[in-house]
Design a protein around this motif. Structure first.
Motif, PDB file in Angstrom:
ATOM      1  N   VAL A  29       0.867  -1.175   0.000  1.00  0.00           N
ATOM      2  CA  VAL A  29       0.000   0.000   0.000  1.00  0.00           C
ATOM      3  C   VAL A  29       0.907   1.230   0.000  1.00  0.00           C
ATOM      4  O   VAL A  29       1.755   1.376   0.888  1.00  0.00           O
ATOM      5  CB  VAL A  29      -0.908   0.046   1.244  1.00  0.00           C
ATOM      6  N   ASP A  46       0.082  -2.436  -5.068  1.00  0.00           N
ATOM      7  CA  ASP A  46      -1.207  -3.120  -5.111  1.00  0.00           C
ATOM      8  C   ASP A  46      -2.348  -2.180  -4.733  1.00  0.00           C
ATOM      9  O   ASP A  46      -3.472  -2.307  -5.237  1.00  0.00           O
ATOM     10  CB  ASP A  46      -1.192  -4.318  -4.159  1.00  0.00           C
ATOM     11  N   HIS A  47      -2.076  -1.244  -3.826  1.00  0.00           N
ATOM     12  CA  HIS A  47      -3.083  -0.292  -3.361  1.00  0.00           C
ATOM     13  C   HIS A  47      -2.411   1.066  -3.164  1.00  0.00           C
ATOM     14  O   HIS A  47      -1.207   1.150  -2.916  1.00  0.00           O
ATOM     15  CB  HIS A  47      -3.718  -0.749  -2.042  1.00  0.00           C
ATOM     16  N   SER A  73      -6.403   0.458   5.638  1.00  0.00           N
ATOM     17  CA  SER A  73      -6.087  -0.416   4.500  1.00  0.00           C
ATOM     18  C   SER A  73      -5.856  -1.862   4.921  1.00  0.00           C
ATOM     19  O   SER A  73      -5.731  -2.741   4.075  1.00  0.00           O
ATOM     20  CB  SER A  73      -4.845   0.104   3.768  1.00  0.00           C
TER      21      SER A  73
END
Length: 580
Positions: A29, A46-47, A73
């Motif tokens: 993240v 990924d995020h 998250s």
């Protein structure tokens, strides 16, 4: 092992941590500002979590916002990278307080070793040699003058909470003490939120050698070789290599064991770097960086270890996977590629869009980058584009491979430090290990061989236009790239060379880059001498003094403290004094 990690950083190091996370099967993240919404790290993670607009204090340095992003998250740990919050003990404590894992040492270890004054006390207790320095922080220029009188000049005033050359000034004479002290405190406060400074006697013929250490939660501490980072300008590194050339085996062992003693004294966990100054056959503790270093790839390449992955593993509770005293296999040399104009040796920030990027390939070549073609180097952050590293069976081969790779690395749209790196690698002094921390600025000539650049005024701003003989030499500009104000490819005075003095000898004092005025030393009608500091412009976290080109009288001052200026903006004029 963690399943998801939040990366509290940006640029090259964020992209680098994303890569190690992916190889370990961990989701990543990345936090980012509005300005960084389209960055490489955001695209590859990924995020991503947008922490909003504004300066870094409102996003990358916003501790509550960063921790909330991690909690929301579902991340179990936070990797701080380098810079920003990486050496902030309050951040490390807040991470642990939120039930998360900080991928790094404890808050107490950061507080002690990250505070340069306290770190010197630990070094004394651990019987590690020190260069002469103040017993604690100093609060005035008077203390600087007293220290200089006792120990001699030059003297370094340094930020206790700092690193990377920020909050650091070299003082050569008593007359420079006040200006340098004020600038160091101001820059340290802006960069680290802490204006505390201390003093050291400046060693004029020393090399900068650092030792990489790793420690786990089970009491194991190892050192993983050394690096030489002596090739610097304004206390910021340009070329790094491992192993450090020309050291005896005994000195390597002594420095490595000193580093281990320091780490054990504060129950250190994770990756850290202990920096030394080496002068002849002696070494002196400089400071400890309680984080991963920018130059960590050279150590990875000669020791075959992923230091980022090792950080993550030990933070999760695993034991170190490597043993002490790893022998280096071959040599590695790294060149930092910054968006800076090196002409004239000024290394002025040169932000802008990257119109083209061709990355070299070849045996032993690695390029750790934070940008791709089409990305923009923003003026709000550090100017590092990436790091080009070459590995070889020995130092000579590594240098040759890096030289070829630098010639093949093409970055269009912004000026870069590639010419400076090539000048260093081709210099006989560097190849023969005849250099120290002052060598780059005192020996290597970055003057341009081309004719003077033409200067034009458009809409009240001044632009420097390369001559046709420049095209193809610097790689940053092409025919037709000077357009009207507001066009994306306007040359905002990026060319900053020794020729610039000729271009501005009419007495106009202009902002050489986009930045913010943080100090004004003159008013209309003041008489100044050549070299006097008239303004201080802060850009990309560094202060840049703007000086008088000759003896004269100050005209109207149009700048104000706190004002953000575009490159080429006129701040004042100096009317030259002519003697009969």
């Amino acid at each position: 092992m963690f399943s998801k990690i939040l990366i509290a950083n940006r640029g090259e190091i964020a992209a680098r941590i994303v890569r190690s996370c992916r190889e370990l099967g961990i989701e990543s993240v990345v936090i980012h500002s509005d300005a960084d919404s389209g960055s490489l790290a955001v695209r590859t993670a990924d995020h991503a979590v947008n922490l909003g607009a504004g300066p870094a204090a409102e996003n990358y340095l916003n501790i509550p916002a960063v921790i909330a992003a991690a909690v929301n998250s579902g991340a179990q740990a936070i990797h701080p990278g380098y810079g920003f919050l990486s050496e902030n003990p309050e951040f490390a404590a807040a991470v642990e307080g939120a039930g998360l894992t900080f991928i790094g040492p404890s808050a107490q270890a950061i507080r002690v070793m990250g505070g340069k004054v306290e770190a010197r006390k630990v070094a004394v207790q651990a019987q590690v040699p020190l260069a002469p320095g103040s017993d604690g922080p100093v609060s005035s220029a008077d203390a600087v003058e007293a220290f200089g009188a006792e120990h001699g000049y030059p003297v370094l005033v340094k930020a206790s909470a700092g690193g990377g050359g920020r909050g650091m000034r070299r003082i050569n004479t008593q007359a420079e003490a006040q200006e340098a002290f004020d600038a160091a405190v101001r820059e340290a406060t802006a960069a680290f939120g802490n204006g505390e400074v201390y003093l050291e006697r400046y060693l004029t013929n020393s090399r900068h050698v650092e030792v990489q250490i790793l420690a786990d939660r089970h009491g194991q501490v190892v050192y993983v070789g050394d690096r030489d980072c002596s090739v610097q300008r304004r206390h910021q590194k340009l070329i790094e290599e491992s192993p450090a050339p020309g050291l005896s085996a005994q000195m390597r062992r002594d420095m490595g064991e000193s580093a281990i003693r320091l780490a054990k004294a504060v129950d250190y966990v994770g990756a850290g770097t202990v920096e030394f100054l080496v002068e002849e056959d002696k070494f002196y503790f400089l400071e400890m960086n309680t984080r991963i270093q920018v130059e960590h790839p050279v150590t990875e390449m000669v020791h075959g270890v992923d230091l980022i992955a090792e950080q993550i593993k030990v933070a999760s509770g695993a034991e170190l996977s490597i043993q002490d005293r790893l022998e280096p296999a071959g040599a590695a040399v790294e060149a930092r590629i910054n968006a800076e104009d090196v002409a004239g040796g000024l290394f002025l920030p040169a932000p802008g869009p990257i119109a083209g990027l061709t990355v070299p390939s070849g045996e032993g070549i690695r390029f750790d980058a934070g940008y791709e073609q089409g990305d923009e180097v923003l003026p709000y952050y550090d100017s590092l584009i990436g790091k080009l590293i070459a590995f070889g069976s020995d130092r000579e081969q590594a240098i040759e491979r890096l030289t070829v790779a630098l010639q093949e690395l093409k970055i269009e749209g912004v000026e870069t430090t590639i010419p400076a790196a090539l000048a260093v690698l081709k210099h006989d002094d560097f190849r023969q290990t005849r250099f120290n921390t002052l060598w780059l600025e005192s020996t290597v000539d970055f003057s341009e061989s081309e004719e003077d650049r033409q200067q034009v005024e458009v809409g009240g701003r001044y632009y420097l236009i390369p001559t046709f003989s420049d095209f193809g030499v610097h790689g940053g500009y092409g025919v037709g790239e000077v357009q009207a104000p507001g066009a994306a490819t306007v040359l905002s005075g990026r060319k900053s060379s020794s020729r610039r003095a000729v271009a501005v000898s009419d007495g106009s004092i202009k902002a050489p880059m986009q930045g913010t005025i943080v100090k004004i030393n003159v008013a209309s009608g003041d008489q100044v001498a050549k070299g006097d500091v008239l303004f201080v412009l802060e850009a990309m976290k560094m202060e840049n003094p703007l000086t008088a080109p000759f003896d004269g009288v100050i005209g109207e001052v149009t700048a104000e403290i706190g004002q953000s200026l575009a490159a080429g903006t006129i701040l004042t004029t100096v009317e030259e004094l002519v003697t009969a």
